[in-house]
Design a protein around this motif. Structure first.
Motif, PDB file in Angstrom:
ATOM      1  N   TYR A  38       0.797  -1.279   0.069  1.00 13.13           N
ATOM      2  CA  TYR A  38       0.022   0.009   0.034  1.00 13.13           C
ATOM      3  C   TYR A  38       0.647   1.236   0.183  1.00 13.13           C
ATOM      4  O   TYR A  38       1.925   1.332   0.716  1.00 13.13           O
ATOM      5  CB  TYR A  38      -0.877  -0.039   1.135  1.00 13.13           C
ATOM      6  N   GLN A  39       0.477   2.172  -0.714  1.00 10.44           N
ATOM      7  CA  GLN A  39       1.205   3.515  -0.983  1.00 10.44           C
ATOM      8  C   GLN A  39       0.020   4.595   0.009  1.00 10.44           C
ATOM      9  O   GLN A  39      -1.096   4.384  -0.232  1.00 10.44           O
ATOM     10  CB  GLN A  39       1.509   3.944  -2.134  1.00 10.44           C
ATOM     11  N   TRP A  40       0.509   5.563   0.608  1.00 13.09           N
ATOM     12  CA  TRP A  40      -0.297   6.718   1.259  1.00 13.09           C
ATOM     13  C   TRP A  40      -0.448   7.848   0.389  1.00 13.09           C
ATOM     14  O   TRP A  40       0.385   8.416  -0.229  1.00 13.09           O
ATOM     15  CB  TRP A  40      -0.081   6.812   2.621  1.00 13.09           C
ATOM     16  N   ILE A  41      -1.855   8.266   0.188  1.00  9.77           N
ATOM     17  CA  ILE A  41      -1.996   9.769  -0.590  1.00  9.77           C
ATOM     18  C   ILE A  41      -2.677  10.545   0.668  1.00  9.77           C
ATOM     19  O   ILE A  41      -3.547  10.197   1.286  1.00  9.77           O
ATOM     20  CB  ILE A  41      -2.903   9.819  -1.533  1.00  9.77           C
ATOM     21  N   THR A  42      -1.940  11.721   0.948  1.00  9.08           N
ATOM     22  CA  THR A  42      -2.533  12.608   1.843  1.00  9.08           C
ATOM     23  C   THR A  42      -3.310  13.803   1.019  1.00  9.08           C
ATOM     24  O   THR A  42      -2.857  14.381   0.239  1.00  9.08           O
ATOM     25  CB  THR A  42      -1.449  13.387   2.871  1.00  9.08           C
ATOM     26  N   ALA A  43      -4.564  13.823   1.378  1.00  8.84           N
ATOM     27  CA  ALA A  43      -5.384  15.079   0.843  1.00  8.84           C
ATOM     28  C   ALA A  43      -5.311  16.164   1.956  1.00  8.84           C
ATOM     29  O   ALA A  43      -5.638  15.986   3.046  1.00  8.84           O
ATOM     30  CB  ALA A  43      -6.810  14.487   0.666  1.00  8.84           C
ATOM     31  N   ILE A  44      -4.881  17.276   1.375  1.00  6.52           N
ATOM     32  CA  ILE A  44      -4.874  18.519   2.201  1.00  6.52           C
ATOM     33  C   ILE A  44      -5.881  19.733   1.635  1.00  6.52           C
ATOM     34  O   ILE A  44      -5.794  20.122   0.537  1.00  6.52           O
ATOM     35  CB  ILE A  44      -3.288  19.029   2.106  1.00  6.52           C
ATOM     36  N   ALA A  45      -6.637  20.005   2.754  1.00  4.63           N
ATOM     37  CA  ALA A  45      -7.724  21.014   2.410  1.00  4.63           C
ATOM     38  C   ALA A  45      -7.299  22.568   2.638  1.00  4.63           C
ATOM     39  O   ALA A  45      -6.547  22.568   3.727  1.00  4.63           O
ATOM     40  CB  ALA A  45      -8.971  20.389   2.994  1.00  4.63           C
TER      41      ALA A  45
END
Length: 714
Positions: free
Chosen positions: A91-98
Motif C-alpha cells: 500500500y502507498q499513502w496519499i494525503t489529501a490537504i484542504a
C-alpha cells in the motif's frame, strides 16, 4: 471587555484499519484498489485525510472540487503525492490537504488512475461546514435590584479564521432600569472558537425584564440581530412552590417508571397523601386523581395546596400535570399576602413543558389585581416521546400586583392536545427599600373637591411609596364627630385618588388626609388639612383658573384647569381691550371656542370661575391672554398638467404652492360635473410642502364631458 478563544485542530489524521504496508497476496500483479471510497476533512486550513492505494505500476491522481452549492469551483484540495509507482503488493499513502472552508459543507472527488491497465477508482472527500457562527448571547453574573451589576454579556463564536473585524451595537427597548452596555469594536485574534464578554454596568432600579437590542457584524456582514431579555431579580421572594411533596406517579420528564400506593393511581376523599408508594407504575401513570375534585382536604394539606384552586391537576414526582386527553386543566395560587395593598411590580418565574404530542397555547394570568406585561401567552416547543421532553423556564413581569393578586396557568384546547406540566414557581417583589424618613405629605394645592347639598367629593394626587390614604371629614361646628375612611393605593387611577362623603349636614367641614406606609406606620406622612363646604358654603372666593389659548383663522379657543367648588365658568373675548363676546359653561366643561372671527387680527381671552349661590365668591378673571388669528392661506391656482394629454377617461391637474406657506399644509379636492359632486377628498393627507406643483389624477371620467376641479388649501 474580556476576550477568550480556543483553537480548532489544525489537522485531522484518519486511519482506515490497515494492518501494515504489505498484504498477504500472491505474486501475481494485483489490480488497482483503495481502502475506502469516502473520507472527510475538518473545515480548518491544512486539514488532512489519508487514503491508501495499491496498484501495479505507475498511477496518478486528480481532484475535481465543488462549492457548498454543488457548483464546480477552483481546487480547494491538493494531494501529496499526486502520482507514483506501485508494485501491486504494498500500500502507498496519499494525503489529501484542504484549504480553509469559509462556507457550507462541500465535496470533492479524487480520481486515481492506474497506467498499466487504465483502470480508475474514485474517492469522495467531504469538508465540514466552516461558516462563522455565534450562539445567542447569554448572561453571566448577577442583575439584582438596587445592587451594582457584576453581569457580563457573553457571546460565544465558532469557526473563526482569525483577523475578522467585529462590531456590536446595543440599544435598549424601553426602560433600561439604570443599566448600560457599551458598543464594541474589535478583531478576532485567532482561528477557531472563542468568547467575547462585555460588562453590563449600572445599578438596576427595580426588578423586571429589560429588552436589549443587539446587532453583531463580522467583516461588515450582519450575523446576529435580535432582542435579548435581561432579567433583573431580587432576593425578596414572596412566594415559591417546587411541588417537592409530590412523589407519586410515573416520571414523565425523566421518561422513567414511578411508584404509587398499591401500584396504581389512587383517588378518594380518604387519601391522606402519606400512604406508602409500594408498587411500580408506568411512565405515563398519574400518581393520584384530580387534586381538587377527586381528593380531600387532608391530601391537599399534605401537598402544600392550601389556598390553591384548580381543576384536572395530577400528581407526578416533583411536579404536576394539568389537563386530560379530552379536557383542559388549570391551577391558581393563593393570594400574595406578603404584598401590601399598594400596587407594585413582581416577577414570576416557572418551569413548564407541553405534554407528549401536545400543541397547546398555555395562558398565564394575574387574577384579582395586576396585569401581565406583554400578555401571558406561552408558546412551547412540541415533541414526540418523553425521551425528548425538555423544561422551558419562563419569566413574566406583572405590574400592579397587590395582596389581592394570585396567578393562574391554564390550557386552552379540548382535543387531547392541551395538556402540560408545571414546576418551580417563584414570585419576587421589588427589593425592599428601607425608609429613613416619613412619606411626602399630600400636596394641599392640588386637592380638588366638588360640593353637593349633602355631599363632598374630594380628589387628590398620589404620594410615592404610599400604601394607602386615611381621609377624614370633620364638621367645623362639631369636631368630635369624624367621618373617616381608608383609601387603598390600589384604587388610584393614573395616580389620582378620590373619596365621596355623603349624608352630610349643610355647612363647613375640615378635610384631613394622611399618606400611609403599611410596612412601618412611623413613616406615615404629616397630616394635611383643608377647609371645605357643602353647596352654598365656601370659605372665601374661588381660585383663579389656570388657562391657555389657541387660534385658527376664524376661531379662538380658551382652555383651563378645574377649580374646586366652581359651579361653572365664564369666558370672554376681547378686541382692542373691549369685551366683544362672552360664554358661560357648566362645571364639567373646561374649554370655550369663539367663532366667526376675522383672520389676521389680534384678540384676547380670559376666564373666571363662578360660584352660583354667592356671586361674591366668583374668582378673579385670569389675566388677558393675547392671541392672533392667522391670515388665510393663499388661494391655489389650478391648471391641467402639461405633461399629460386628457384622455377619454382620465385627467391630471396640478396647482401652485406659496413657498412661504408650505409648512404642514394639506389639501381638499373636489371634482364636479356641472353642479353634481363626483369626487370629494376632504383634507387630503399629502402635505403639499413636498412639491412645488402637487398633482392629482382623476380617473373614471366620461368622454365628451366637461368637469370642474376645485382645490382648497387647509
Amino acid at each position: 471587555m474580556k476576550l477568550t478563544k480556543w483553537m480548532a485542530a489544525t489537522a485531522l489524521f484518519l486511519s482506515f484499519g490497515v494492518a501494515g504496508c504489505t498484504d498477504d497476496i500472491t505474486d501475481e500483479v494485483s489490480q488497482l484498489t483503495r481502502n475506502t471510497d469516502e473520507v472527510s476533512v475538518a473545515y480548518n486550513k491544512d486539514a488532512t485525510a489519508r487514503i491508501s492505494v495499491r496498484v501495479p505500476g505507475a498511477w496518478s491522481a486528480s481532484v475535481a472540487c465543488k462549492d457548498a452549492a454543488g457548483q464546480e469551483t477552483a481546487a480547494w484540495l491538493r494531494l501529496d503525492p499526486a502520482e507514483g509507482v506501485g508494485n501491486g503488493k504494498d500500500y502507498q499513502w496519499i494525503t489529501a490537504i484542504a484549504d480553509r472552508n469559509l462556507g457550507g459543507e462541500r465535496e470533492a472527488v479524487i480520481t486515481i488512475v492506474g497506467a498499466t491497465r487504465g483502470d480508475a477508482v474514485e474517492v469522495k472527500v467531504t469538508q465540514d461546514d466552516g461558516t462563522f457562527t455565534v450562539k445567542k448571547p447569554v448572561l453571566s453574573g448577577d442583575l439584582k435590584a438596587n445592587v451594582a451589576s457584576n453581569a457580563l454579556l457573553a457571546v460565544e463564536y465558532d469557526k473563526a479564521k482569525g483577523g475578522e473585524p467585529v462590531e456590536m451595537t446595543f440599544t435598549f427597548d424601553g426602560d433600561n432600569r439604570g443599566l448600560a452596555i457599551k458598543d464594541y469594536t474589535g478583531t478576532i485574534e485567532g482561528e477557531g472558537s472563542g468568547k467575547i464578554e462585555l460588562p453590563i454596568t449600572g445599578t438596576p432600579s427595580d426588578i423586571g425584564v429589560v429588552k436589549l437590542n443587539m446587532k453583531m457584524t463580522i467583516e461588515g456582514k450582519t450575523i446576529f440581530d435580535d432582542v435579548i431579555s435581561l432579567n433583573i431579580q431580587s432576593e425578596n421572594f414572596i412566594f415559591s412552590m417546587d411541588f417537592g411533596k409530590f412523589v407519586w406517579g410515573g416520571d414523565l420528564m425523566a421518561n422513567k417508571k414511578g411508584k404509587c400506593p398499591g401500584g396504581k393511581q389512587v383517588s378518594g376523599q380518604d387519601i391522606t397523601g402519606l400512604e406508602e408508594a409500594d408498587g411500580e407504575v408506568s411512565v405515563g401513570t398519574d400518581g393520584a386523581g384530580d387534586a381538587f375534585k377527586s381528593l380531600g382536604e387532608t391530601y391537599r394539606i399534605n401537598r402544600d395546596l392550601v389556598g390553591w384552586q384548580g381543576e384536572r391537576v395530577y400528581e407526578h414526582p416533583g411536579y404536576i400535570k394539568l389537563g386530560t386527553g379530552s379536557n383542559n386543566g388549570w391551577i391558581q395560587t393563593p393570594k400574595m399576602d406578603k404584598l401590601s395593598s399598594a400596587p407594585q411590580t413582581v416577577v414570576v418565574s416557572f418551569d413548564i413543558s407541553l405534554y407528549d404530542k401536545s400543541d397547546d397555547l398555555i395562558l398565564f394570568t394575574a387574577e384579582g389585581a395586576g396585569s401581565v406585561e406583554g400578555g401571558g401567552n406561552i408558546s412551547l416547543p412540541t415533541f414526540s416521546g418523553w425521551a425528548n421532553a425538555k423544561w422551558t423556564t419562563c419569566t413574566f413581569v406583572v405590574n400592579g400586583a397587590t395582596s389581592a393578586t394570585s396567578f393562574k396557568w391554564a390550557s386552552t384546547k379540548t382535543d387531547g392536545k392541551g395538556r402540560f406540566v408545571l414546576d418551580n414557581i417563584s414570585v419576587m417583589s421589588s427589593a425592599v427599600k428601607e425608609r429613613t424618613e416619613p412619606l411626602e405629605k399630600v400636596d394641599a394645592e392640588r386637592i380638588l373637591y366638588t360640593s353637593g347639598a349633602n355631599s363632598i367629593e374630594v380628589e387628590w394626587p398620589g404620594v410615592a411609596d404610599a400604601t394607602g390614604y386615611e381621609v377624614a371629614l370633620v364638621p367645623q361646628e362639631n369636631p368630635s364627630f369624624v367621618n373617616k375612611a381608608v383609601v387603598p393605593a390600589a384604587e388610584g387611577v393614573d395616580d389620582v385618588f378620590s373619596h365621596e362623603f355623603t349624608d352630610l349636614q349643610p355647612g363647613f367641614y375640615i378635610f384631613e388626609i394622611v399618606a400611609l406606609y403599611e410596612p412601618n406606620p412611623e413613616f406615615d406622612s404629616e397630616k394635611v388639612s383643608v377647609l371645605l363646604g357643602t353647596e352654598g358654603f365656601l370659605a372665601g372666593p374661588l381660585k383663579t383658573p389656570e388657562a391657555t389659548a389657541s387660534a385658527t383663522s376664524y376661531a379662538v379657543t380658551i382652555s383651563w384647569e378645574t377649580v374646586s367648588g366652581a359651579s361653572g365658568y365664564k369666558a370672554v373675548l376681547k378686541e382692542a381691550g373691549a369685551v366683544v363676546k362672552e360664554q358661560s359653561v357648566d362645571a364639567d366643561t373646561l374649554s370655550c371656542t369663539f367663532g366667526e372671527l376675522t383672520p389676521d387680527r389680534d384678540y384676547a381671552v380670559a376666564v373666571q370661575a363662578l360660584y352660583e349661590s354667592k356671586p361674591e365668591y366668583n374668582s378673579e378673571f385670569t389675566a388677558d391672554i393675547a392671541v392672533h388669528t392667522p391670515a388665510l392661506l393663499t388661494r391655489p391656482v389650478v391648471h391641467l398638467y402639461d405633461g399629460f394629454e386628457v384622455t377619454h377617461n382620465m385627467a391630471i391637474v396640478e396647482w401652485d404652492i406659496d413657498a412661504a406657506q408650505q409648512s404642514d399644509t394639506k389639501t381638499s379636492l373636489q371634482l364636479l360635473e356641472g353642479s353634481k359632486l363626483i369626487y370629494n377628498f376632504s383634507k387630503w393627507g399629502l402635505p403639499s410642502a413636498k412639491y412645488k406643483f402637487p398633482r392629482f389624477v382623476f380617473g373614471g371620467l366620461k368622454a365628451n364631458t366637461t368637469y370642474t376641479a376645485r382645490i382648497q388649501r387647509i
